[in-house]
Design an enzyme around this catalytic site. Structure first.
Site, PDB file in Angstrom:
ATOM      1  CG  HIS A  63     -49.283  19.754  13.200  1.00  0.00           C
ATOM      2  ND1 HIS A  63     -49.654  20.071  11.916  1.00  0.00           N
ATOM      3  CD2 HIS A  63     -48.580  20.815  13.657  1.00  0.00           C
ATOM      4  CE1 HIS A  63     -49.178  21.276  11.617  1.00  0.00           C
ATOM      5  NE2 HIS A  63     -48.538  21.746  12.650  1.00  0.00           N
ATOM      6  CG  HIS A  94     -46.970  13.503  19.466  1.00  0.00           C
ATOM      7  ND1 HIS A  94     -45.706  13.869  19.867  1.00  0.00           N
ATOM      8  CD2 HIS A  94     -46.798  12.851  18.289  1.00  0.00           C
ATOM      9  CE1 HIS A  94     -44.827  13.457  18.974  1.00  0.00           C
ATOM     10  NE2 HIS A  94     -45.459  12.828  18.001  1.00  0.00           N
ATOM     11  CG  HIS A  96     -48.173   9.992  14.695  1.00  0.00           C
ATOM     12  ND1 HIS A  96     -47.972  11.071  13.850  1.00  0.00           N
ATOM     13  CD2 HIS A  96     -47.258  10.118  15.690  1.00  0.00           C
ATOM     14  CE1 HIS A  96     -46.975  11.814  14.319  1.00  0.00           C
ATOM     15  NE2 HIS A  96     -46.526  11.255  15.436  1.00  0.00           N
ATOM     16  CG  HIS A 119     -44.149   9.247  18.092  1.00  0.00           C
ATOM     17  ND1 HIS A 119     -44.326   9.878  16.883  1.00  0.00           N
ATOM     18  CD2 HIS A 119     -43.916   7.933  17.820  1.00  0.00           C
ATOM     19  CE1 HIS A 119     -44.199   8.970  15.905  1.00  0.00           C
ATOM     20  NE2 HIS A 119     -43.964   7.790  16.450  1.00  0.00           N
TER      21      HIS A 119
HETATM   22  C1  SG4 Z   1     -46.072  16.351  16.488  1.00  0.00           C
HETATM   23  O1  SG4 Z   1     -46.522  17.264  15.503  1.00  0.00           O
HETATM   24  C2  SG4 Z   1     -45.848  17.091  17.822  1.00  0.00           C
HETATM   25  O2  SG4 Z   1     -46.979  17.851  18.158  1.00  0.00           O
HETATM   26  C3  SG4 Z   1     -44.624  18.003  17.730  1.00  0.00           C
HETATM   27  O3  SG4 Z   1     -44.377  18.592  19.017  1.00  0.00           O
HETATM   28  C4  SG4 Z   1     -43.424  17.156  17.357  1.00  0.00           C
HETATM   29  O4  SG4 Z   1     -42.257  17.978  17.284  1.00  0.00           O
HETATM   30  C5  SG4 Z   1     -43.681  16.518  16.007  1.00  0.00           C
HETATM   31  O5  SG4 Z   1     -44.846  15.706  16.074  1.00  0.00           O
HETATM   32  C6  SG4 Z   1     -42.530  15.616  15.572  1.00  0.00           C
HETATM   33  O6  SG4 Z   1     -42.308  14.630  16.551  1.00  0.00           O
HETATM   34  O7  SG4 Z   1     -42.084  12.411  17.407  1.00  0.00           O
HETATM   35  N1  SG4 Z   1     -43.532  12.690  15.377  1.00  0.00           N
HETATM   36  S1  SG4 Z   1     -42.203  13.125  16.145  1.00  0.00           S
HETATM   37  O8  SG4 Z   1     -41.070  12.965  15.262  1.00  0.00           O
HETATM   38  O9  SG4 Z   1     -41.472  17.271  19.284  1.00  0.00           O
HETATM   39  C7  SG4 Z   1     -41.354  17.945  18.300  1.00  0.00           C
HETATM   40  C8  SG4 Z   1     -44.570  19.935  19.135  1.00  0.00           C
HETATM   41  O10 SG4 Z   1     -44.942  20.619  18.199  1.00  0.00           O
HETATM   42  C9  SG4 Z   1     -40.159  18.821  18.115  1.00  0.00           C
HETATM   43  C10 SG4 Z   1     -44.309  20.484  20.471  1.00  0.00           C
HETATM   44 ZN    ZN Z   2     -44.875  11.747  16.426  1.00  0.00          ZN
END
Ligand code: SG4
Ligand code: ZN
Length: 258
Positions: A63, A94, A96, A119
């Site tokens: 993702h 991470h 985007h 983020h």
């Molecule tokens: C990304 O997919 C991260 O890899 C996820 O982290 C994360 O979920 C998800 O985004 C949503 O985060 O800041 N974009 S966001 O709202 O941190 C979480 C993992 O899969 C729970 C560890």
């Molecule tokens: Zn994010």
């Protein structure tokens, strides 16, 4: 790591995850600066961000590209400002991105998208773990910052990530990288002006548990650097990973000028 959802069908998430992704406090949103409420507070405090972690690992989870950091004796956390006395511990950061200029960021400011959004995900210390914290409305704080190619100037901190990009080009790719302090992500004069609102995770299950803190001034990234993000392969061949903006409904956006 692989789950059923991906970025080729973001508007289907509401059907697949009706409980949460169809809620009324979803993220991201368009931030209309004229429609914010000025709030006064002491600044956010960033604790231990300037300590070099003992280990750093970069992973392509299908993702996004995710950076994890481990310290032996500390945790990095944010507190104060709109967070009051609560500590929110850093878990991971991470990215985007998209495929073209003026696309990629999840949040938009006055309708404008940047090319990259970072983020930094944090969970409330009182809840003991991120897995537990995602069940509480005040469980997470995500700090977002924007990068733009407008000036075509290279980001020094992103070089640490992009040097290792070949190891995370494909889904499930993972590698250790040379540790550097996370405070390197916030080197700028006016880093401290931000807005805050209540929202959700921007991916399924879209839990409405996030206090968003969004740094208003974008950082620079070069065209060469953003091209590397755009070459990364994600689940089901997707080459971008931003969700469409969601209705604000009756939420307030607060602006904090330091
Ligand atoms: C990304 O997919 C991260 O890899 C996820 O982290 C994360 O979920 C998800 O985004 C949503 O985060 O800041 N974009 S966001 O709202 O941190 C979480 C993992 O899969 C729970 C560890
Ligand atoms: Zn994010």
């Amino acid at each position: 790591v692989e789950e059923g959802w991906d970025y080729t069908n973001v508007d289907e998430w509401k059907k697949e995850f009706p409980q949460s992704c169809a809620g009324s406090k979803q993220s991201p949103i368009n931030i209309i600066l004229n429609n914010t409420k000025l709030a006064y507070t002491t600044g956010l405090e960033w604790k231990n961000y300037d300590f070099t972690p003992a280990e750093m690992r970069l992973t392509n989870n299908g993702h996004t590209i995710q950076l994890q950091a481990k310290w032996y004796y500390y945790d990095a956390y944010v507190t104060s400002g709109p967070l009051g006395l609560n500590d929110y511990i850093f878990e991971q950061l991470h990215f985007h991105w998209g495929q073209k200029d003026n696309e990629g960021s999840e949040h938009t400011i006055n309708g404008k998208r940047c090319e990259l959004e970072i983020h930094m995900v944090h969970w409330k210390r009182d809840y003991g773990s991120i897995e537990n914290a995602v069940n509480y409305s005040d469980g997470l704080v995500v700090i977002a910052s924007f990068y733009t190619v407008l000036l075509n100037r290279k980001s020094q901190v992103l070089e640490n990530i992009l040097d290792a990009i070949s190891s995370v080009q494909n889904v499930n790719g993972t590698t250790k990288i040379e540790p550097f302090p996370l405070s390197d992500f916030k080197v700028a004069d006016n880093y401290d002006d931000f807005i805050s609102y209540s929202g959700s995770l921007t991916t399924p299950k879209c839990n409405e548990v996030v206090t968003w803190i969004i740094l208003l001034t974008p950082f620079s990234i070069s065209k060469k650097q953003i091209a590397k993000f755009r070459s990364i392969k994600l689940n089901h061949g997707s080459k971008y990973n931003y969700r469409s903006t969601q209705p604000l409904n009756d939420r307030k956006i607060r602006v904090y000028l330091q």
